[in-house]
Design an enzyme around this catalytic site. Sequence first.
Site, PDB file in Angstrom:
ATOM      1  N   ARG A 104     -11.384  11.883 -13.909  1.00 50.89           N
ATOM      2  CA  ARG A 104     -10.242  12.657 -13.440  1.00 50.89           C
ATOM      3  C   ARG A 104      -9.518  13.369 -14.590  1.00 50.89           C
ATOM      4  O   ARG A 104      -9.112  14.508 -14.478  1.00 50.89           O
ATOM      5  CB  ARG A 104      -9.247  11.764 -12.721  1.00 50.89           C
ATOM      6  CG  ARG A 104      -8.108  12.585 -12.124  1.00 50.89           C
ATOM      7  CD  ARG A 104      -6.762  11.853 -12.064  1.00 50.89           C
ATOM      8  NE  ARG A 104      -6.863  10.526 -11.561  1.00 50.89           N
ATOM      9  CZ  ARG A 104      -6.603  10.168 -10.311  1.00 50.89           C
ATOM     10  NH1 ARG A 104      -6.271  11.088  -9.438  1.00 50.89           N
ATOM     11  NH2 ARG A 104      -6.670   8.920  -9.965  1.00 50.89           N
ATOM     12  N   ASP A 112     -37.839  -7.400  -4.493  1.00 53.18           N
ATOM     13  CA  ASP A 112     -37.746  -6.718  -5.788  1.00 53.18           C
ATOM     14  C   ASP A 112     -39.139  -6.347  -6.281  1.00 53.18           C
ATOM     15  O   ASP A 112     -39.349  -5.277  -6.849  1.00 53.18           O
ATOM     16  CB  ASP A 112     -37.080  -7.644  -6.825  1.00 53.18           C
ATOM     17  CG  ASP A 112     -35.608  -7.831  -6.524  1.00 53.18           C
ATOM     18  OD1 ASP A 112     -35.117  -7.173  -5.581  1.00 53.18           O
ATOM     19  OD2 ASP A 112     -34.959  -8.631  -7.224  1.00 53.18           O
ATOM     20  N   ALA A 113     -40.098  -7.249  -6.040  1.00 54.97           N
ATOM     21  CA  ALA A 113     -41.460  -7.013  -6.540  1.00 54.97           C
ATOM     22  C   ALA A 113     -42.051  -5.769  -5.873  1.00 54.97           C
ATOM     23  O   ALA A 113     -42.684  -4.935  -6.538  1.00 54.97           O
ATOM     24  CB  ALA A 113     -42.326  -8.229  -6.254  1.00 54.97           C
ATOM     25  N   LYS A 153       1.203   0.028  -2.481  1.00 51.50           N
ATOM     26  CA  LYS A 153       0.642  -0.907  -3.461  1.00 51.50           C
ATOM     27  C   LYS A 153       1.024  -2.348  -3.135  1.00 51.50           C
ATOM     28  O   LYS A 153       2.112  -2.628  -2.643  1.00 51.50           O
ATOM     29  CB  LYS A 153       1.166  -0.565  -4.872  1.00 51.50           C
ATOM     30  CG  LYS A 153       0.881   0.855  -5.322  1.00 51.50           C
ATOM     31  CD  LYS A 153      -0.541   1.039  -5.783  1.00 51.50           C
ATOM     32  CE  LYS A 153      -0.803   0.548  -7.167  1.00 51.50           C
ATOM     33  NZ  LYS A 153      -0.412   1.445  -8.231  1.00 51.50           N
ATOM     34  N   TYR A 170     -40.375  -3.243  -4.619  1.00 53.05           N
ATOM     35  CA  TYR A 170     -39.647  -2.086  -5.166  1.00 53.05           C
ATOM     36  C   TYR A 170     -40.230  -1.724  -6.543  1.00 53.05           C
ATOM     37  O   TYR A 170     -40.492  -0.554  -6.842  1.00 53.05           O
ATOM     38  CB  TYR A 170     -38.157  -2.439  -5.270  1.00 53.05           C
ATOM     39  CG  TYR A 170     -37.297  -1.345  -5.863  1.00 53.05           C
ATOM     40  CD1 TYR A 170     -36.719  -0.380  -5.050  1.00 53.05           C
ATOM     41  CD2 TYR A 170     -37.063  -1.281  -7.237  1.00 53.05           C
ATOM     42  CE1 TYR A 170     -35.924   0.624  -5.583  1.00 53.05           C
ATOM     43  CE2 TYR A 170     -36.279  -0.282  -7.785  1.00 53.05           C
ATOM     44  CZ  TYR A 170     -35.709   0.668  -6.953  1.00 53.05           C
ATOM     45  OH  TYR A 170     -34.932   1.657  -7.500  1.00 53.05           O
ATOM     46  N   LYS A 218      -7.267   0.745  -1.409  1.00 53.56           N
ATOM     47  CA  LYS A 218      -7.097   1.486  -2.669  1.00 53.56           C
ATOM     48  C   LYS A 218      -7.820   0.682  -3.748  1.00 53.56           C
ATOM     49  O   LYS A 218      -7.370  -0.374  -4.164  1.00 53.56           O
ATOM     50  CB  LYS A 218      -5.623   1.649  -3.013  1.00 53.56           C
ATOM     51  CG  LYS A 218      -5.446   2.494  -4.243  1.00 53.56           C
ATOM     52  CD  LYS A 218      -4.022   2.881  -4.493  1.00 53.56           C
ATOM     53  CE  LYS A 218      -3.952   3.874  -5.648  1.00 53.56           C
ATOM     54  NZ  LYS A 218      -4.681   3.436  -6.823  1.00 53.56           N
ATOM     55  N   GLU A 243      -7.012   3.109   4.357  1.00 51.85           N
ATOM     56  CA  GLU A 243      -8.183   2.680   3.574  1.00 51.85           C
ATOM     57  C   GLU A 243      -7.745   1.734   2.471  1.00 51.85           C
ATOM     58  O   GLU A 243      -6.565   1.648   2.163  1.00 51.85           O
ATOM     59  CB  GLU A 243      -8.836   3.894   2.878  1.00 51.85           C
ATOM     60  CG  GLU A 243      -9.203   5.021   3.793  1.00 51.85           C
ATOM     61  CD  GLU A 243      -9.631   6.265   3.026  1.00 51.85           C
ATOM     62  OE1 GLU A 243      -9.568   6.269   1.781  1.00 51.85           O
ATOM     63  OE2 GLU A 243     -10.017   7.229   3.692  1.00 51.85           O
ATOM     64  N   ASP A 288      -9.366  -0.688  -7.183  1.00 52.36           N
ATOM     65  CA  ASP A 288      -8.858  -0.770  -8.554  1.00 52.36           C
ATOM     66  C   ASP A 288     -10.017  -0.459  -9.497  1.00 52.36           C
ATOM     67  O   ASP A 288     -10.599  -1.329 -10.127  1.00 52.36           O
ATOM     68  CB  ASP A 288      -8.323  -2.188  -8.813  1.00 52.36           C
ATOM     69  CG  ASP A 288      -7.352  -2.216  -9.964  1.00 52.36           C
ATOM     70  OD1 ASP A 288      -7.026  -1.133 -10.486  1.00 52.36           O
ATOM     71  OD2 ASP A 288      -6.923  -3.315 -10.355  1.00 52.36           O
ATOM     72  N   CYS A 339       3.188 -38.952 -27.385  1.00 58.07           N
ATOM     73  CA  CYS A 339       3.276 -40.370 -27.751  1.00 58.07           C
ATOM     74  C   CYS A 339       2.877 -40.641 -29.201  1.00 58.07           C
ATOM     75  O   CYS A 339       2.986 -41.775 -29.667  1.00 58.07           O
ATOM     76  CB  CYS A 339       2.414 -41.208 -26.819  1.00 58.07           C
ATOM     77  SG  CYS A 339       0.646 -40.972 -27.058  1.00 58.07           S
ATOM     78  N   CYS A 354      -0.401 -29.762 -33.540  1.00 59.84           N
ATOM     79  CA  CYS A 354      -0.415 -31.134 -33.015  1.00 59.84           C
ATOM     80  C   CYS A 354      -1.431 -31.980 -33.782  1.00 59.84           C
ATOM     81  O   CYS A 354      -2.535 -32.207 -33.279  1.00 59.84           O
ATOM     82  CB  CYS A 354      -0.878 -31.151 -31.559  1.00 59.84           C
ATOM     83  SG  CYS A 354       0.157 -30.327 -30.442  1.00 59.84           S
ATOM     84  N   TYR A 369     -17.767   4.311  -4.457  1.00 62.52           N
ATOM     85  CA  TYR A 369     -17.333   4.492  -3.072  1.00 62.52           C
ATOM     86  C   TYR A 369     -16.643   5.842  -2.939  1.00 62.52           C
ATOM     87  O   TYR A 369     -15.719   6.138  -3.703  1.00 62.52           O
ATOM     88  CB  TYR A 369     -16.354   3.392  -2.654  1.00 62.52           C
ATOM     89  CG  TYR A 369     -17.021   2.059  -2.453  1.00 62.52           C
ATOM     90  CD1 TYR A 369     -17.757   1.810  -1.293  1.00 62.52           C
ATOM     91  CD2 TYR A 369     -16.936   1.072  -3.415  1.00 62.52           C
ATOM     92  CE1 TYR A 369     -18.387   0.592  -1.096  1.00 62.52           C
ATOM     93  CE2 TYR A 369     -17.566  -0.159  -3.229  1.00 62.52           C
ATOM     94  CZ  TYR A 369     -18.285  -0.385  -2.065  1.00 62.52           C
ATOM     95  OH  TYR A 369     -18.909  -1.584  -1.887  1.00 62.52           O
ATOM     96  N   CYS A 394       0.614 -43.464 -23.149  1.00 64.20           N
ATOM     97  CA  CYS A 394       1.252 -42.145 -23.320  1.00 64.20           C
ATOM     98  C   CYS A 394       2.078 -41.812 -22.072  1.00 64.20           C
ATOM     99  O   CYS A 394       1.529 -41.734 -20.960  1.00 64.20           O
ATOM    100  CB  CYS A 394       0.166 -41.092 -23.537  1.00 64.20           C
ATOM    101  SG  CYS A 394       0.813 -39.422 -23.646  1.00 64.20           S
ATOM    102  N   CYS A 426      -0.820 -36.723 -30.828  1.00 66.33           N
ATOM    103  CA  CYS A 426      -0.336 -36.377 -29.480  1.00 66.33           C
ATOM    104  C   CYS A 426       1.143 -35.998 -29.554  1.00 66.33           C
ATOM    105  O   CYS A 426       1.956 -36.771 -30.080  1.00 66.33           O
ATOM    106  CB  CYS A 426      -0.534 -37.549 -28.534  1.00 66.33           C
ATOM    107  SG  CYS A 426       0.295 -37.284 -26.942  1.00 66.33           S
ATOM    108  N   CYS A 456      -5.504 -36.757 -26.108  1.00 64.41           N
ATOM    109  CA  CYS A 456      -4.706 -37.853 -26.648  1.00 64.41           C
ATOM    110  C   CYS A 456      -5.460 -39.147 -26.334  1.00 64.41           C
ATOM    111  O   CYS A 456      -5.957 -39.314 -25.220  1.00 64.41           O
ATOM    112  CB  CYS A 456      -3.344 -37.843 -25.952  1.00 64.41           C
ATOM    113  SG  CYS A 456      -2.489 -39.416 -26.044  1.00 64.41           S
TER     114      CYS A 456
HETATM  115  N1  5U1 Z   1      -9.044   5.069  -0.728  1.00 63.73           N
HETATM  116  C1  5U1 Z   1      -8.536   6.048  -1.465  1.00 63.73           C
HETATM  117  N2  5U1 Z   1      -8.190   5.928  -2.745  1.00 63.73           N
HETATM  118  N3  5U1 Z   1      -7.731   7.136  -3.107  1.00 63.73           N
HETATM  119  C2  5U1 Z   1      -7.264   7.553  -4.324  1.00 63.73           C
HETATM  120  N4  5U1 Z   1      -8.309   7.289  -1.038  1.00 63.73           N
HETATM  121  C3  5U1 Z   1      -7.804   7.989  -2.066  1.00 63.73           C
HETATM  122  N5  5U1 Z   1      -7.422   9.277  -2.138  1.00 63.73           N
HETATM  123  C4  5U1 Z   1      -6.959   9.729  -3.315  1.00 63.73           C
HETATM  124  C5  5U1 Z   1      -6.873   8.890  -4.432  1.00 63.73           C
HETATM  125  C6  5U1 Z   1      -6.345   9.389  -5.712  1.00 63.73           C
HETATM  126  O1  5U1 Z   1      -6.554  11.021  -3.435  1.00 63.73           O
HETATM  127  C7  5U1 Z   1      -6.666  11.936  -2.342  1.00 63.73           C
HETATM  128  C8  5U1 Z   1      -5.682  11.689  -1.262  1.00 63.73           C
HETATM  129  C9  5U1 Z   1      -6.415  13.283  -2.902  1.00 63.73           C
END
Ligand code: 5U1
Length: 708
Positions: free
Chosen positions: A168, A34-35, A351, A37, A147, A145, A149, A451, A445, A255, A472, A448, A466
């Site tokens: 989106r 880090d230093a 899913k 960088y 999906k 792949e 979250d 008891c 409460c 990603y 108890c 207890c 308690c």
């Molecule tokens: N891994 C992945 N997630 N995901 C979400 N691929 C991917 N592709 C998407 C979406 C909404 O849409 C394309 C197929 C159009």
Amino acid sequence: MTDDALRQRLLALRTEIEAHNHRYYVLDDPSVSDAHYDRLMADLQAIEHDHPDWVTPDSPTQRVGAAPAGHFAPVRHAVRMLSLGNAFEDQDILAFDERVTGILLESGLLTPTGQVDQADGPQHELFPAPGAGKQPAHGVAYVAEYKFDGLAVSLRYEQGRLTQAATRGDGSEGEDITANIRTLRSVPLRLHGDAAPAVLEVRGEVLMARADFARLNEQQLARREKPFVNPRNAAAGSLRQLDPQVTAQRPLRFYAYGWGQIQDAAGHDLRPRATQAAMLDWLAGFGFAVSPGRQHCRGAAELLRFYAAVGAARASLPYDIDGVVYKVDDLRAQEVLGFVARAPRFAIAHKFPAQEETTRLLGIDVQVGRTGALTPVARLQPVFVGGVTVTNATLHNEDEIHRKDVRIGDTVIVRRAGDVIPEVVGPVLELRPADALPFDLLAVCPVCPVCGSAIERLEGEAITRCTGGLFCPAQRKQTLWHAASRKALDIDGLGDKLIEQLVDGGRVSTLADLYGLGELELSTYPRMGQKSAQNLVQAIDQSRRPPLSRLLYALGIRHVGDTTARDVARHFGSMQAIMDASEDDLLQVPDVGPVVAASIRRFFAEAHNREVVAALQAAGVEPQADVAPAGAKPLAGKTLVLTGTMPTLTRDEATRRILAAGGKVSGSVSRKTAWVVAGDEAGSKLAKAEELGVPVLDEAGLLALLSG
Ligand code: 5U1
């Protein structure tokens, strides 16, 4: 230095800094400290400070450039941002694959024998031909792949430079979050290499890794700010900051998994590669992190195998995923398949059962645990989550309820991941009814609830307890259940229902009473046939000569887990010696600190606890000295620390083997630690080992040590 030379230096610094960003944030493989960088960054800032006209928007110094915005401006997507159709059942995937295969056969792109129609001169195989040393065809080629979250975003590059980033939104129009996205170091401000098209839109997901989320929440709490309920909310909240300075402090990653508009300088649409997989590799070449864990699959059966494998590994991934995505690999086939409504027909999201759901909090009950802890438990409108119907969930303690601001009547988020106990993550504030009721433990409460003994909350503790101890019934039941558990006396067949009946009926009060139970008597209890009664009496009998460590652990002394019990048992050699030990004596045991020593002392200072030990003796329970097994002791005198998840060994198994090899396992790293064994998602112990210069091993290294 001449201006020319200085300018060269500036360009070299930018390239070098971006290369380090890429190694650190995209490849997860930093090559400088880090230093170092920070020094490069300071040098660049100094040159730009002296030459403000040389500053360009793609300089690494300009990631946090923009002033706070008043709002997020609307952005029209040049190419619609699609969403995915969802599938939950295997049947849905079989139907998807059948649909895809049918359409592609009809289009002529596939032939019934499974050969690619060569007329179009494809560069790759869509439906591989049998023979010629190859496996017979098994189906359409897909790319599977994770999906993620997180939040879908679209990044627009013109002439290789990031010009716009958008959410989106409704697919046609999103919001401009360019200033915030620029702060993510995994997003290149300028595309790597010199083969960038005139226009490139890269699409993917912004997310927060679990470890980063945990650290962020620790900081939130330290600043007395509300923690985020989950990594997704934290990522969303971070991206929706009007001040990019705030986003810059948040550990977000990007990603890439797709693309939007791609054009050459003349404004013609480009399709630079022929398959989904090759497109992602192409994007990676511009400096993006692309969907990890990708896999080629043929036909539905392989898709389902991928789903099962990822589902099993899901909990150990560094980030949350809520399913997997299957895409037809061949881009011509994708085109032929086209779209229905807003979703492509060439892809589908499979899913996992939701690990989080929302439901109503109907009430909060209070349960009493083994050590008397009063634990608030949420009573919920039944909800299907993590594959089971959940009606109760833990709320941990009163402080936690207030910290999360959970009120009775709220709609709450309930989480159940894997085998962990379901928990209430937090309320959905927008849905809070006007009459939602805050929880007040003392009002519910004052004593207890089981008891009627007084309750107390010790200074500095989050838990109210308690004070009834083994008077108890709730504590008695839990203590018996603990004593019968696998790591303690391992009494098979003594379940919680039977314990409840034995205690409520006044037949069993302490552990010692178990040894007076007979077959005939037990067989009169509901659901206890003669055979079960016989087996249980036999199991109880077999527990009469336990290793001392197990009996000590079975007593359920606070802060004495199985490892500590083993250390203490080995050190003192007999129950009498442990009962007679002073705090100072106890502190001589390696790894026993003041809290544990005081707890053991307090336990044996209570007359009724000594009476239980005496009654056990009278019932013929004779603990055996813990002896290390005979044979080689390659780890004699060595202390190891385990952290993270190992590929094959469980924590218990690794501990057992280390102990059998004469070593010790400690929970904390110090200079005395001989080795730290680190698995996946190793935490602060690994960092501490590195800080102290303690050698670190993986599972293979441990196995090598164990085998001498
Ligand atoms: N891994 C992945 N997630 N995901 C979400 N691929 C991917 N592709 C998407 C979406 C909404 O849409 C394309 C197929 C159009």
